[in-house]
Scaffold this active site. Structure first.
Site, PDB file in Angstrom:
ATOM      1  N   SER A   1     -12.445   4.520 -10.492  1.00 39.64           N
ATOM      2  CA  SER A   1     -11.718   3.901  -9.671  1.00 39.64           C
ATOM      3  C   SER A   1     -11.898   2.386  -9.685  1.00 39.64           C
ATOM      4  O   SER A   1     -12.906   1.834 -10.094  1.00 39.64           O
ATOM      5  CB  SER A   1     -11.717   4.453  -8.053  1.00 39.64           C
ATOM      6  OG  SER A   1     -12.758   4.499  -7.711  1.00 39.64           O
TER       7      SER A   1
ATOM      8  N   GLU B   1      -8.236  16.024  -5.321  1.00 36.64           N
ATOM      9  CA  GLU B   1      -7.220  15.599  -4.495  1.00 36.64           C
ATOM     10  C   GLU B   1      -5.990  15.028  -4.912  1.00 36.64           C
ATOM     11  O   GLU B   1      -5.053  15.037  -4.149  1.00 36.64           O
ATOM     12  CB  GLU B   1      -7.802  14.591  -3.210  1.00 36.64           C
ATOM     13  CG  GLU B   1      -8.414  13.529  -3.918  1.00 36.64           C
ATOM     14  CD  GLU B   1      -9.151  12.756  -2.848  1.00 36.64           C
ATOM     15  OE1 GLU B   1      -9.346  12.958  -1.674  1.00 36.64           O
ATOM     16  OE2 GLU B   1      -9.322  11.397  -3.127  1.00 36.64           O
TER      17      GLU B   1
ATOM     18  N   GLN C   1     -10.813   9.443 -23.760  1.00 38.11           N
ATOM     19  CA  GLN C   1     -10.390  10.658 -24.355  1.00 38.11           C
ATOM     20  C   GLN C   1     -10.219  11.831 -23.356  1.00 38.11           C
ATOM     21  O   GLN C   1      -9.567  12.612 -23.434  1.00 38.11           O
ATOM     22  CB  GLN C   1     -11.214  10.999 -25.598  1.00 38.11           C
ATOM     23  CG  GLN C   1     -11.065   9.889 -26.766  1.00 38.11           C
ATOM     24  CD  GLN C   1     -12.081  10.373 -27.799  1.00 38.11           C
ATOM     25  OE1 GLN C   1     -12.433  11.443 -28.144  1.00 38.11           O
ATOM     26  NE2 GLN C   1     -12.726   9.302 -28.503  1.00 38.11           N
TER      27      GLN C   1
ATOM     28  N   CYS D   1      -5.727 -14.547  14.272  1.00 38.46           N
ATOM     29  CA  CYS D   1      -5.878 -13.232  15.057  1.00 38.46           C
ATOM     30  C   CYS D   1      -7.066 -13.298  15.938  1.00 38.46           C
ATOM     31  O   CYS D   1      -7.139 -14.221  16.854  1.00 38.46           O
ATOM     32  CB  CYS D   1      -5.572 -11.967  14.387  1.00 38.46           C
ATOM     33  SG  CYS D   1      -5.161 -10.673  15.379  1.00 38.46           S
TER      34      CYS D   1
ATOM     35  N   GLY E   1      -9.601 -15.128  15.188  1.00 32.31           N
ATOM     36  CA  GLY E   1      -9.791 -16.582  15.120  1.00 32.31           C
ATOM     37  C   GLY E   1      -9.171 -17.272  15.982  1.00 32.31           C
ATOM     38  O   GLY E   1      -9.518 -18.391  16.399  1.00 32.31           O
TER      39      GLY E   1
ATOM     40  N   HIS F   1      -1.126 -12.572  11.642  1.00 28.47           N
ATOM     41  CA  HIS F   1      -1.667 -12.595  10.132  1.00 28.47           C
ATOM     42  C   HIS F   1      -0.797 -13.344   9.103  1.00 28.47           C
ATOM     43  O   HIS F   1      -0.115 -12.392   8.351  1.00 28.47           O
ATOM     44  CB  HIS F   1      -2.035 -11.201   9.842  1.00 28.47           C
ATOM     45  CG  HIS F   1      -3.166 -10.774  10.540  1.00 28.47           C
ATOM     46  ND1 HIS F   1      -4.536 -11.061  10.259  1.00 28.47           N
ATOM     47  CD2 HIS F   1      -3.270  -9.661  11.609  1.00 28.47           C
ATOM     48  CE1 HIS F   1      -5.466 -10.475  11.173  1.00 28.47           C
ATOM     49  NE2 HIS F   1      -4.639  -9.670  11.752  1.00 28.47           N
TER      50      HIS F   1
ATOM     51  N   GLU G   1      -1.220 -14.518   6.521  1.00 32.00           N
ATOM     52  CA  GLU G   1      -1.562 -14.111   5.174  1.00 32.00           C
ATOM     53  C   GLU G   1      -0.930 -13.079   4.298  1.00 32.00           C
ATOM     54  O   GLU G   1      -0.674 -13.085   3.170  1.00 32.00           O
ATOM     55  CB  GLU G   1      -3.089 -13.912   5.070  1.00 32.00           C
ATOM     56  CG  GLU G   1      -3.574 -12.685   5.767  1.00 32.00           C
ATOM     57  CD  GLU G   1      -4.060 -12.825   7.261  1.00 32.00           C
ATOM     58  OE1 GLU G   1      -3.442 -13.794   7.830  1.00 32.00           O
ATOM     59  OE2 GLU G   1      -4.828 -11.933   7.813  1.00 32.00           O
TER      60      GLU G   1
HETATM   61  N1  GLN Z   1      -9.883  -7.380  17.499  1.00 29.25           N
HETATM   62  C1  GLN Z   1      -8.898  -8.071  18.227  1.00 29.25           C
HETATM   63  C2  GLN Z   1      -7.791  -7.476  18.844  1.00 29.25           C
HETATM   64  O1  GLN Z   1      -7.769  -6.249  18.681  1.00 29.25           O
HETATM   65  C3  GLN Z   1      -8.334  -8.966  16.787  1.00 29.25           C
HETATM   66  C4  GLN Z   1      -7.590  -8.124  15.905  1.00 29.25           C
HETATM   67  C5  GLN Z   1      -7.407  -8.994  14.554  1.00 29.25           C
HETATM   68  O2  GLN Z   1      -8.153  -9.890  14.093  1.00 29.25           O
HETATM   69  N2  GLN Z   1      -6.645  -8.230  13.594  1.00 29.25           N
HETATM   70  O3  GLN Z   1      -6.871  -8.098  19.426  1.00 29.25           O
END
Ligand code: GLN
Length: 550
Positions: free
Chosen positions: A24, A161, A202, A396, A398, A526, A528
């Site tokens: 994997s 599985e 193989q 988040c 951060g 988020h 990202e």
């Molecule tokens: N632990 C924090 C919360 O639950 C931040 C979560 C996160 O950074 N995705 O709000």
């Protein structure tokens, strides 16, 4: 003359099943996404699904260090990170039900059995479980008009599985679906011999054929390109034509993989096997993007202050994959070469003098996270960025920690904290979202968070508003339980924090920034997850632009 075979195929859905062999972690997700991309080059509408054979209902309760990042879909699914690769490569949102787990399949079958839907029959893995799997795979064709559904089966052939999932796809072929199988395998080269060994491949194809599946194509992952001798050997022993064996060596840039397949003619061969005489491939935009990246030499150094270091460094990479990709997309967009530095926040707890290392960076990110470890180190890093005008992006957790730091240091709310970290803090500047309390009290651990895309109303004139192209409302994906406590918003604002985006009811603080800083921006979301090659997430773009202007 009308080509009837072609007419008949119009509107038909084609399934491509991607299986894995030998080991994997081969990058099967990137391979699957790349196959999707080359079909998109022909103008086909493609979607992709991931089958995860574990019993967990979804990835929400998995530990990041064990399974990599939890990907969040627009519709609030907590999913395997491969869906992230599909979204990034195919440039489209993939819904949560495109991740199928054993847990979901069995729970659906058992529920039906309890409701008496099987009419007194003995409910068995074959056909009832396999029928449920097929139903779930085919559901992908109902929500949009697609030409191709790519189905990646997690794990490797031979795992207990995933047998029923393989069996379900075998049946699909028998039922005359337009389907083909691609086996992604690993060809190791022992350093002592220096020779590529095909025996494991193989064996894995032998296992696949025992299940009743003959792969149409074999894609061999290896360190170096596969030579002709190895290709011929694989062809002979695995019962495929030598031209149907493809080489997929390690590349510096994952986005070059579709081009590698294109060069070997994979898309043409797929189309031929499915009797599709699709027009011309148009890969020029993607090719230009991949080619240009090679020329970006000016580095932009971004530090990621994280904590998931417990199970070896290589796991760390996986835990933050979308953040890394978002940094790359934004750096490339600004014609820079991304250089990511990993910083273990615990270092700053033990040795605060190490904070000076942040001066060498062009920008700093504190990404999302859960639990207590490394928190104070992250807060120290954020304070350092704030005080030394180092571009900072908080995601988040951060953002939550940026608020805590500001409350403690600027608003003079000593010992301010999040109730996640210190239940008895005198100043709970970060606390539970009210509607989540009940769910958590019931101790239902799966899906107890605020998940998926939510709207935020942006404040005109802020950096965030500018970065999002002056949009009044933006949607970003969420995955958290805690929020800025509305009771502290006033004092935080009076002391200089600008909440540049809020929920439509104005209760939840979604974005914040510090106006007099080069770039001090954070969000409860988020972003990202929405970053795509050539379309960077606005806040990452902002970070890189600020970093460059320093
Ligand atoms: N632990 C924090 C919360 O639950 C931040 C979560 C996160 O950074 N995705 O709000």
């Amino acid at each position: 003359m009308v080509n009837y075979s072609y007419v008949l195929l119009i509107g038909m859905v084609h399934y491509i099943i991607v299986t894995g062999g030998v080991i994997s972690g081969l990058g099967k997700g990137i391979t699957t996404a790349s196959i999707g991309k080359i079909l998109q080059f022909y103008g086909y509408n493609v979607t992709a699904m991931k089958i995860d054979p574990y019993i967990n209902y979804d990835a929400g309760t998995l530990r990041p260090t064990e399974h990599g990042e939890v990907w969040v879909t627009e519709d609030g699914g907590e999913i395997d990170q491969d869906l992230g690769n599909y979204e990034r490569f195919l440039d489209k949102n993939i819904p949560k039900h495109h991740n199928i787990t054993t847990g979901q399949v069995y729970s659906a079958v058992i529920e039906k059995e309890r409701k008496g839907e099987y009419l007194g029959k003995t409910v068995q893995p074959i056909p009832h479980v396999t029928d449920e799997i097929k139903r779930r795979i085919k559901r992908a064709t109902q929500e949009e008009k697609v030409d191709f559904v790519l189905v990646e089966i997690g794990g490797t052939v031979g795992d207990y599985e995933n047998v029923l999932f393989l069996e379900a796809t075998r049946q699909m072929k028998l039922e005359e679906e337009s389907i083909l199988f691609i086996h992604v395998t690993y060809v190791p080269a022992l350093t002592t011999l220096g020779e590529q060994k095909t025996k494991p491949t193989q064996h894995s194809v032998k296992l696949l054929r025992e299940i009743g599946i003959q792969p149409d194509f074999i894609i061999a992952r290896s360190e170096k390109p596969l030579d002709d001798v190895r290709k011929e050997k694989i062809a002979l022993f695995c019962n495929v034509h030598v031209d149907d064996v493809f080489s997929d060596p390690d590349l510096d840039n994952i986005y070059a993989v579709p081009l590698l397949f294109e060069e070997q003619g994979l898309s043409k061969k797929i189309l031929k096997k499915l009797n599709l005489h699709g027009g011309k491939s148009n890969s020029s935009r993607w090719r230009k993007f991949v080619e240009e990246i090679k020329g970006f030499k000016t580095p932009v150094k971004i530090g990621i202050v994280g904590k998931y270091f417990d199970i070896g460094d290589f796991q760390l990479f996986d835990s933050y994959i979308s953040v890394i990709e978002a940094v790359k997309h934004a750096a490339w967009f600004n014609r820079l070469k991304p250089v990511i530095e990993w910083i273990d926040s615990k270092t700053f707890e033990k040795k605060p003098e190490k904070l000076e290392m942040l001066n060498k960076l062009d920008g700093v990110i504190v990404p999302g996270g859960f639990g207590l470890s490394g928190i104070e180190g992250k807060i120290k890093a954020i304070k350092y960025c704030r005080e030394n005008n180092i571009p900072y992006l908080g995601l988040c957790l951060g953002m939550q920690l940026a608020v805590i730091e500001y409350a403690r240091d600027v608003c003079n709310l000593k010992k301010a904290n999040s109730t996640e970290i210190d239940k008895n803090t005198p100043h709970p500047v970060i606390t539970f979202i009210p509607e989540q309390i009940n769910i958590l009290h019931e101790s239902r651990y799966g899906a107890t968070m605020r998940l998926g895309a939510y709207p935020a109303h942006l404040k005109k004139g802020t950096k965030v508003y500018e970065l999002y192209g002056k949009k009044d409302v933006v949607y970003e994906r969420h995955r958290h339980r805690y929020e800025v406590n509305p009771e502290y918003v006033d004092v935080l604002e009076k002391n200089g924090i600008v909440f540049s985006g809020v929920s439509p009811d104005r209760v939840l603080m979604e974005f914040m920034e510090l106006p007099n800083h080069r770039y001090f921006v954070a969000t409860q979301a988020h972003p990202e997850f929405k970053s795509r090659p050539m379309k960077p997430a606005p806040l990452f773009n902002g970070l890189i632009k600020a970093a460059k202007s320093g």
